[in-house]
Enzyme design. Structure first.
Site, mmCIF file in Angstrom:
data_model
loop_
_atom_site.group_PDB
_atom_site.id
_atom_site.type_symbol
_atom_site.label_atom_id
_atom_site.label_comp_id
_atom_site.label_asym_id
_atom_site.label_seq_id
_atom_site.Cartn_x
_atom_site.Cartn_y
_atom_site.Cartn_z
ATOM 1 N N ASN A 9 0.871 -1.176 0.000
ATOM 2 C CA ASN A 9 0.000 0.000 0.000
ATOM 3 C C ASN A 9 0.907 1.224 0.000
ATOM 4 O O ASN A 9 1.488 1.574 1.023
ATOM 5 C CB ASN A 9 -0.882 -0.030 1.260
ATOM 6 C CG ASN A 9 -1.689 1.254 1.421
ATOM 7 O OD1 ASN A 9 -1.805 2.045 0.491
ATOM 8 N ND2 ASN A 9 -2.238 1.464 2.606
ATOM 9 N N LYS A 11 0.168 4.250 -0.307
ATOM 10 C CA LYS A 11 -0.470 5.448 0.251
ATOM 11 C C LYS A 11 -0.208 6.646 -0.684
ATOM 12 O O LYS A 11 -0.150 6.475 -1.886
ATOM 13 C CB LYS A 11 0.011 5.703 1.672
ATOM 14 C CG LYS A 11 -0.068 4.449 2.544
ATOM 15 C CD LYS A 11 0.092 4.747 3.984
ATOM 16 C CE LYS A 11 0.164 3.451 4.765
ATOM 17 N NZ LYS A 11 0.054 3.619 6.189
ATOM 18 N N HIS A 95 -9.354 1.025 4.838
ATOM 19 C CA HIS A 95 -8.079 1.246 5.531
ATOM 20 C C HIS A 95 -8.329 2.173 6.719
ATOM 21 O O HIS A 95 -9.162 3.088 6.641
ATOM 22 C CB HIS A 95 -7.049 1.866 4.570
ATOM 23 C CG HIS A 95 -5.675 1.863 5.157
ATOM 24 N ND1 HIS A 95 -5.266 2.818 6.043
ATOM 25 C CD2 HIS A 95 -4.645 0.989 5.021
ATOM 26 C CE1 HIS A 95 -4.016 2.544 6.428
ATOM 27 N NE2 HIS A 95 -3.624 1.433 5.808
ATOM 28 N N GLU A 97 -6.801 4.615 7.803
ATOM 29 C CA GLU A 97 -6.630 6.048 7.516
ATOM 30 C C GLU A 97 -7.883 6.613 6.854
ATOM 31 O O GLU A 97 -8.241 7.776 7.080
ATOM 32 C CB GLU A 97 -5.374 6.258 6.647
ATOM 33 C CG GLU A 97 -4.119 6.069 7.481
ATOM 34 C CD GLU A 97 -2.905 5.539 6.733
ATOM 35 O OE1 GLU A 97 -2.887 5.593 5.495
ATOM 36 O OE2 GLU A 97 -1.978 5.058 7.411
ATOM 37 N N GLU A 167 -5.147 -5.111 10.621
ATOM 38 C CA GLU A 167 -4.154 -4.058 10.797
ATOM 39 C C GLU A 167 -4.426 -3.309 12.098
ATOM 40 O O GLU A 167 -5.240 -2.368 12.114
ATOM 41 C CB GLU A 167 -4.229 -3.064 9.633
ATOM 42 C CG GLU A 167 -3.947 -3.672 8.281
ATOM 43 C CD GLU A 167 -3.374 -2.645 7.313
ATOM 44 O OE1 GLU A 167 -2.302 -2.904 6.777
ATOM 45 O OE2 GLU A 167 -3.968 -1.576 7.131
ATOM 46 N N GLY A 173 2.594 2.199 10.656
ATOM 47 C CA GLY A 173 3.530 3.310 10.471
ATOM 48 C C GLY A 173 4.207 3.759 11.759
ATOM 49 O O GLY A 173 4.817 4.822 11.804
ATOM 50 N N SER A 212 3.660 -2.234 10.291
ATOM 51 C CA SER A 212 5.119 -2.245 10.463
ATOM 52 C C SER A 212 5.744 -3.602 10.172
ATOM 53 O O SER A 212 6.676 -4.022 10.864
ATOM 54 C CB SER A 212 5.498 -1.738 11.861
ATOM 55 O OG SER A 212 5.019 -0.417 12.048
HETATM 56 C C1 PEP Z 1 -0.690 0.098 6.120
HETATM 57 O O1 PEP Z 1 -0.909 1.282 6.199
HETATM 58 O O2 PEP Z 1 -1.478 -0.650 5.499
HETATM 59 C C2 PEP Z 1 0.517 -0.416 6.781
HETATM 60 C C3 PEP Z 1 0.543 -1.667 7.129
HETATM 61 O O3 PEP Z 1 1.520 0.482 6.997
HETATM 62 P P1 PEP Z 1 2.978 0.195 7.624
HETATM 63 O O4 PEP Z 1 3.479 -1.096 7.019
HETATM 64 O O5 PEP Z 1 3.805 1.362 7.238
HETATM 65 O O6 PEP Z 1 2.785 0.056 9.101
#
Ligand code: PEP
Length: 250
Positions: A9, A11, A95, A97, A167, A173, A212
């Site tokens: 992703n 973003k 997601h 966000e 998630e 992040g 992460s």
């Molecule tokens: C995400 O936003 O889907 C995600 C998993 O981000 P990150 O790997 O940066 O934590």
């Protein structure tokens, strides 16, 4: 046997130049990825470039969001047909966000999931709790509510062929990853909840972990029985890191 899926992703990151370099790196290394299916989800505007560069390779691509509507006066939206027009196979819905910054409700996300599926896209439904919710001991309730919105709208068969990404919001992040045991516990809960309604759908359902995930922690997470791949944010922006996660699925 569920084929692992590792999806990036991106973003709101990248430029035409940086994306070309990233894709060159992925194309060079994809041969080492023997087991996992691999996909990238660029910002909408770069999807045509990605299509041109990935066509004919083993890497699929998709959108980061989609409209519930087919067409019309919906300024700024992108439809399922538009994604399909540019060869998308996947689309991320719900997601965290989008849920938090754009106020997307469980019901809206369920409608997006349904629209994607009806059009022939594979939706990746994101679910997960905030830190406050985890500390308040309501992780399972939150994840169940997000999952049930999809099941309530269309029945459990809507999950056949779909993908769920667990998630935990506190791990996205932040560099703070759920331990393999914490992730496995929620993945098993999700599969178990689906199995209560349809064991065959539960058995075939791919449940990805996101938050992460990096080359250094991917193998341990992916070794868990109910973790079928990853949804990768930050680490999907570097070819070496992303490929490291993809090969961990071997
Ligand atoms: C995400 O936003 O889907 C995600 C998993 O981000 P990150 O790997 O940066 O934590």
């Amino acid at each position: 046997m569920r084929q692992p899926l590792v999806a990036g992703n991106w973003k709101m990151n990248g430029s035409r130049e940086s994306i070309r370099a990233l894709l060159d790196g992925l194309k060079q290394g994809i041969g080492q990825v023997e087991v996992a299916e691999v996909a990238v989800c660029p910002p909408f505007i770069y999807i045509p470039d990605v299509q041109e560069q990935l066509q004919g390779t083993a890497i699929a691509w998709g959108g980061q969001d989609v409209s519930t509507e087919a067409s019309g006066a919906y300024t700024g939206e992108i439809s399922t047909a538009m994604l399909l027009d540019f060869g998308c196979r996947y689309v991320i819905v719900g997601h965290s966000e989008r849920r938090s910054y754009h106020g997307e409700s469980d019901q809206l996300v369920a409608k997006k999931y349904a629209a994607a599926r009806a059009a022939g896209l594979i939706p990746i439904l994101c679910v997960g709790e905030t830190l406050e919710e985890r500390e308040g001991g309501v992780t399972e309730q939150v994840v169940a509510r997000q999952l049930d919105a999809v099941i309530d709208l269309e029945g459990v068969s809507a999950l056949a062929g779909g993908v769920i990404a667990y998630e935990p919001v506190w791990a996205i992040g932040t560099g703070r990853t759920a331990t393999p045991e914490q992730a496995q516990e929620v993945h098993a809960f999700i599969r178990g909840r689906v199995a209560q309604q349809d064991s065959a759908v539960a058995e075939g359902l791919r449940i990805l972990y996101g938050g992460s995930m990096k080359p250094g922690n991917a193998a341990e997470l992916l070794a868990k029985p109910d973790i079928d791949g990853g949804l990768i944010g930050g680490a999907s922006l570097q070819a070496e890191d992303f490929l490291g996660i993809c090969t961990a699925a071997n």
